[in-house]
Design a protein around this motif. Sequence first.
Motif, PDB file in Angstrom:
ATOM      1  N   ALA A 219      -8.456   8.934  -4.738  1.00 30.24           N
ATOM      2  CA  ALA A 219      -7.335   9.860  -4.575  1.00 30.24           C
ATOM      3  C   ALA A 219      -7.852  11.277  -4.340  1.00 30.24           C
ATOM      4  N   ALA A 220      -7.022  12.109  -3.753  1.00 26.35           N
ATOM      5  CA  ALA A 220      -7.411  13.485  -3.439  1.00 26.35           C
ATOM      6  C   ALA A 220      -7.910  14.218  -4.683  1.00 26.35           C
ATOM      7  N   PRO A 221      -8.965  15.025  -4.553  1.00 25.46           N
ATOM      8  CA  PRO A 221      -9.474  15.797  -5.696  1.00 25.46           C
ATOM      9  C   PRO A 221      -8.409  16.742  -6.238  1.00 25.46           C
ATOM     10  N   ASP A 222      -8.487  17.030  -7.552  1.00 27.72           N
ATOM     11  CA  ASP A 222      -7.568  18.024  -8.105  1.00 27.72           C
ATOM     12  C   ASP A 222      -8.075  19.427  -7.775  1.00 27.72           C
ATOM     13  N   ASP A 223      -7.432  20.437  -8.316  1.00 28.59           N
ATOM     14  CA  ASP A 223      -7.771  21.823  -7.973  1.00 28.59           C
ATOM     15  C   ASP A 223      -9.195  22.200  -8.361  1.00 28.59           C
TER      16      ASP A 223
END
Length: 273
Positions: A219-223
């Motif tokens: 899944a897309a990396p967090d901030d």
Amino acid sequence: MTTIQEIDPTAFTQQWEEWSTTHARVLADPHGFLAITGLHWLDPQPTRFEDAPGAWSTSDEGVVVDLDEGEQLTLDGVTITGRHSFGVIAERASIYPATGDAVIEVAKRGGHDIIRPRHPENALRTAFTGTPAYRPDPKWAVTGHYLPFETPRPTTVGAAVEGLQHVYDSPGQIEFQLDGAVHRLTAFNGREPGSLLVLFTDATSGVTTYAANRSLAVAAPDDEGTVLLDFNRAANLPCAYTDLATCPLPPAENRLPVAIEAGQKIPLERLAD
């Protein structure tokens, strides 16, 4: 980002089983990879194949099919007869004209135009019962850190078909620790915006898992650039089941020296070879 201590084992197993069921359903779709009956490489000479209507060829102007009287295809609700040009197909793109209960995938892979007929009655599909896998274990859900490149790096990898190469833009790498050692994996873009895809092998490859490759959707990396590498969802690519796939191989740096005893194992179809 959820830690191992925060994972509910019962929910974790249930979610993994749902993922596994979905993976099997996609693979065994009537026109999925298990339905492929041939991998045909096109050239300027019109050629007929026993599992597809028409004579097929390719040139700088794209893929062409010449259909005899009584032969036809259907594409987007339009019936195709006689001579038809599909035009120039982009790399990794596919078009799926139908014929009866089958479809004829018209595609470009590794710079080569191909057709791959997909027939629902193919024995590989009708005999499919699922894929062996390690039991899910939260210890294989590893937190990592995404290290983006300043600009995407074109990365050339081999393919399941000898002599074929694929080129993908890599947006960055994922760094993670396992058993006290630090590892980095080159990542490619995933299906969803911002998501990633990792191709890898490890010390189980060719022993309990498929030798050439496995894939892991991330899944897309967090901030803060944190990602979750859930190796329980390490999945076989189509080439694990059929020699009629052109799957990419992992970059050299993605050949892990450790044993990832998680995810899907060698398919039963390969064990029977």
